[in-house]
Design a protein around this motif. Structure first.
Motif, PDB file in Angstrom:
ATOM      1  N   TRP A 221      12.802  -1.406 -14.266  1.00 46.25           N
ATOM      2  CA  TRP A 221      11.663  -0.556 -13.952  1.00 46.25           C
ATOM      3  C   TRP A 221      10.330  -1.240 -14.228  1.00 46.25           C
ATOM      4  O   TRP A 221       9.327  -0.944 -13.564  1.00 46.25           O
ATOM      5  N   LYS A 222      10.275  -2.154 -15.183  1.00 42.82           N
ATOM      6  CA  LYS A 222       9.045  -2.930 -15.367  1.00 42.82           C
ATOM      7  C   LYS A 222       8.713  -3.700 -14.095  1.00 42.82           C
ATOM      8  O   LYS A 222       7.556  -3.734 -13.665  1.00 42.82           O
ATOM      9  N   ALA A 223       9.717  -4.336 -13.509  1.00 35.58           N
ATOM     10  CA  ALA A 223       9.498  -5.071 -12.265  1.00 35.58           C
ATOM     11  C   ALA A 223       9.121  -4.119 -11.135  1.00 35.58           C
ATOM     12  O   ALA A 223       8.228  -4.407 -10.327  1.00 35.58           O
ATOM     13  N   PHE A 224       9.807  -2.970 -11.067  1.00 39.94           N
ATOM     14  CA  PHE A 224       9.514  -1.995 -10.009  1.00 39.94           C
ATOM     15  C   PHE A 224       8.069  -1.528 -10.070  1.00 39.94           C
ATOM     16  O   PHE A 224       7.351  -1.523  -9.054  1.00 39.94           O
ATOM     17  N   TRP A 225       7.609  -1.120 -11.256  1.00 30.82           N
ATOM     18  CA  TRP A 225       6.253  -0.580 -11.368  1.00 30.82           C
ATOM     19  C   TRP A 225       5.195  -1.659 -11.202  1.00 30.82           C
ATOM     20  O   TRP A 225       4.099  -1.381 -10.689  1.00 30.82           O
ATOM     21  N   ALA A 226       5.487  -2.894 -11.591  1.00 33.57           N
ATOM     22  CA  ALA A 226       4.544  -3.986 -11.341  1.00 33.57           C
ATOM     23  C   ALA A 226       4.355  -4.183  -9.838  1.00 33.57           C
ATOM     24  O   ALA A 226       3.217  -4.338  -9.353  1.00 33.57           O
ATOM     25  N   GLU A 227       5.438  -4.170  -9.076  1.00 28.58           N
ATOM     26  CA  GLU A 227       5.352  -4.312  -7.624  1.00 28.58           C
ATOM     27  C   GLU A 227       4.667  -3.100  -6.997  1.00 28.58           C
ATOM     28  O   GLU A 227       3.875  -3.236  -6.055  1.00 28.58           O
ATOM     29  N   TRP A 228       4.972  -1.916  -7.507  1.00 28.00           N
ATOM     30  CA  TRP A 228       4.367  -0.688  -6.980  1.00 28.00           C
ATOM     31  C   TRP A 228       2.857  -0.696  -7.176  1.00 28.00           C
ATOM     32  O   TRP A 228       2.094  -0.371  -6.265  1.00 28.00           O
ATOM     33  N   LEU A 229       2.401  -1.070  -8.362  1.00 25.53           N
ATOM     34  CA  LEU A 229       0.964  -1.122  -8.624  1.00 25.53           C
ATOM     35  C   LEU A 229       0.283  -2.197  -7.786  1.00 25.53           C
ATOM     36  O   LEU A 229      -0.846  -2.000  -7.306  1.00 25.53           O
ATOM     37  N   ALA A 230       0.944  -3.349  -7.613  1.00 25.19           N
ATOM     38  CA  ALA A 230       0.364  -4.392  -6.775  1.00 25.19           C
ATOM     39  C   ALA A 230       0.203  -3.934  -5.346  1.00 25.19           C
ATOM     40  O   ALA A 230      -0.831  -4.190  -4.698  1.00 25.19           O
ATOM     41  N   ALA A 231       1.194  -3.214  -4.822  1.00 27.05           N
ATOM     42  CA  ALA A 231       1.104  -2.695  -3.457  1.00 27.05           C
ATOM     43  C   ALA A 231       0.002  -1.641  -3.354  1.00 27.05           C
ATOM     44  O   ALA A 231      -0.731  -1.599  -2.345  1.00 27.05           O
ATOM     45  N   LEU A 232      -0.133  -0.810  -4.361  1.00 27.84           N
ATOM     46  CA  LEU A 232      -1.172   0.214  -4.357  1.00 27.84           C
ATOM     47  C   LEU A 232      -2.549  -0.422  -4.396  1.00 27.84           C
ATOM     48  O   LEU A 232      -3.467  -0.016  -3.678  1.00 27.84           O
ATOM     49  N   GLU A 233      -2.715  -1.452  -5.243  1.00 27.21           N
ATOM     50  CA  GLU A 233      -4.016  -2.137  -5.326  1.00 27.21           C
ATOM     51  C   GLU A 233      -4.344  -2.829  -4.014  1.00 27.21           C
ATOM     52  O   GLU A 233      -5.470  -2.769  -3.534  1.00 27.21           O
ATOM     53  N   GLU A 234      -3.359  -3.460  -3.392  1.00 25.29           N
ATOM     54  CA  GLU A 234      -3.578  -4.147  -2.122  1.00 25.29           C
ATOM     55  C   GLU A 234      -3.957  -3.159  -1.021  1.00 25.29           C
ATOM     56  O   GLU A 234      -4.868  -3.396  -0.234  1.00 25.29           O
ATOM     57  N   ALA A 235      -3.284  -2.005  -0.995  1.00 26.64           N
ATOM     58  CA  ALA A 235      -3.609  -0.984   0.000  1.00 26.64           C
ATOM     59  C   ALA A 235      -5.034  -0.488  -0.172  1.00 26.64           C
ATOM     60  O   ALA A 235      -5.761  -0.253   0.796  1.00 26.64           O
ATOM     61  N   GLY A 236      -5.458  -0.349  -1.436  1.00 27.62           N
ATOM     62  CA  GLY A 236      -6.803   0.134  -1.691  1.00 27.62           C
ATOM     63  C   GLY A 236      -7.868  -0.850  -1.270  1.00 27.62           C
ATOM     64  O   GLY A 236      -8.962  -0.454  -0.843  1.00 27.62           O
ATOM     65  N   THR A 237      -7.587  -2.156  -1.354  1.00 21.55           N
ATOM     66  CA  THR A 237      -8.588  -3.168  -1.008  1.00 21.55           C
ATOM     67  C   THR A 237      -8.619  -3.447   0.486  1.00 21.55           C
ATOM     68  O   THR A 237      -9.560  -4.071   0.964  1.00 21.55           O
ATOM     69  N   THR A 238      -7.581  -3.016   1.200  1.00 19.70           N
ATOM     70  CA  THR A 238      -7.545  -3.304   2.637  1.00 19.70           C
ATOM     71  C   THR A 238      -7.879  -2.104   3.492  1.00 19.70           C
ATOM     72  O   THR A 238      -7.948  -2.190   4.706  1.00 19.70           O
ATOM     73  N   ASP A 239      -8.043  -0.912   2.866  1.00 16.51           N
ATOM     74  CA  ASP A 239      -8.405   0.284   3.636  1.00 16.51           C
ATOM     75  C   ASP A 239      -9.817   0.149   4.202  1.00 16.51           C
ATOM     76  O   ASP A 239     -10.684  -0.438   3.574  1.00 16.51           O
TER      77      ASP A 239
END
Length: 239
Positions: A221-239
């Motif tokens: 789950w540490k790996a899962f949430w790290a990837e999830w947060l990275a995807a969320l941050e990337e989505a926020g910067t590309t909107d």
């Protein structure tokens, strides 16, 4: 390589040799280390730290800091607790014993947790009930109020966590809302979100995942949430 990583490597090497599962291999190595410690302590009369001691996991505070605050380093405390209440005493009894030795309440708790980590009674992230908690943080390109509203919105949260079901389990208005996390009806623990202001009107979003049954689940789950947060941050910067 840290002491904890080296110990994990030894566990996996034993698994390959014996065919044991991770938990059984880990317990066998811990018991072997305890036996060596007991033999060394008996030879010394428990007056000095055992040079053969294996630290199963790193304590949360450095040896220098705990020595400064309590008058003893970690190896000395392990020897003293082993010779005092002992490993079977349990967390409250060990902490109370430390207070009786003149350690203040806060550091008595810290020394007890550190002792539990060193001896394998508790691993990093492990709670008193035996379950594990992990957390991950990342700065995302949205204001704290926006991030909080997104997590509280059922449709937005479902879109962020496809394939999972989430049920709010915290009171309205709490600083860090918590949710049960399920997949196909199976309970996967409790997830809590925290939203702290970051420079530039952004948010440090922290996800804490509690009630995990094993250390391996925690790593997953540490790996899962790290990837999830990275995807969320990337989505926020590309909107």
């Amino acid at each position: 390589m840290t002491t904890q990583e080296a110990f994990k490597k030894r566990v996996r090497e034993r698994m390959q040799k014996t065919g044991e599962r991770y938990g059984a291999a880990r317990r066998a190595l811990i018991e072997a280390a305890r036996a060596r410690d007991a033999a060394a302590s008996a030879a010394d009369g428990a007056t000095t730290a055992s040079p053969a001691r294996v630290w199963v996991a790193q304590p949360q505070h450095s040896d220098e800091l705990v020595r400064e605050k309590t008058g003893r380093g970690w190896d000395a405390w392990v020897d003293a607790i082993d010779a005092g209440p002992g490993r079977a005493a349990g967390h409250p009894a060990i902490a109370a014993w430390l207070v009786a030795q003149g350690v203040d309440d806060w550091w008595a708790q810290g020394v007890t947790v550190g002792y539990e980590r060193i001896t394998g009674l508790r691993l990093p992230g492990q709670m008193p009930d035996g379950t594990f908690t992990v957390s991950r943080s990342r700065i995302v390109a949205m204001a704290p109020e926006e991030a909080r509203a997104m997590i509280h919105d059922d449709d937005a949260r479902a879109a962020l966590l496809p394939g999972f079901e989430t049920v709010l389990r915290s009171r309205p208005g709490v600083r860090s809302p918590g949710f049960e996390l399920r997949r196909d009806g199976e309970l996967l623990g409790r997830v809590t979100f925290a939203f702290d202001p970051a420079p530039g009107g952004r948010t440090t979003l922290t996800v804490a995942h509690a009630k995990l049954p094993t250390l391996e689940e925690g790593d997953h789950w540490k790996a899962f949430w790290a990837e999830w947060l990275a995807a969320l941050e990337e989505a926020g910067t590309t909107d």
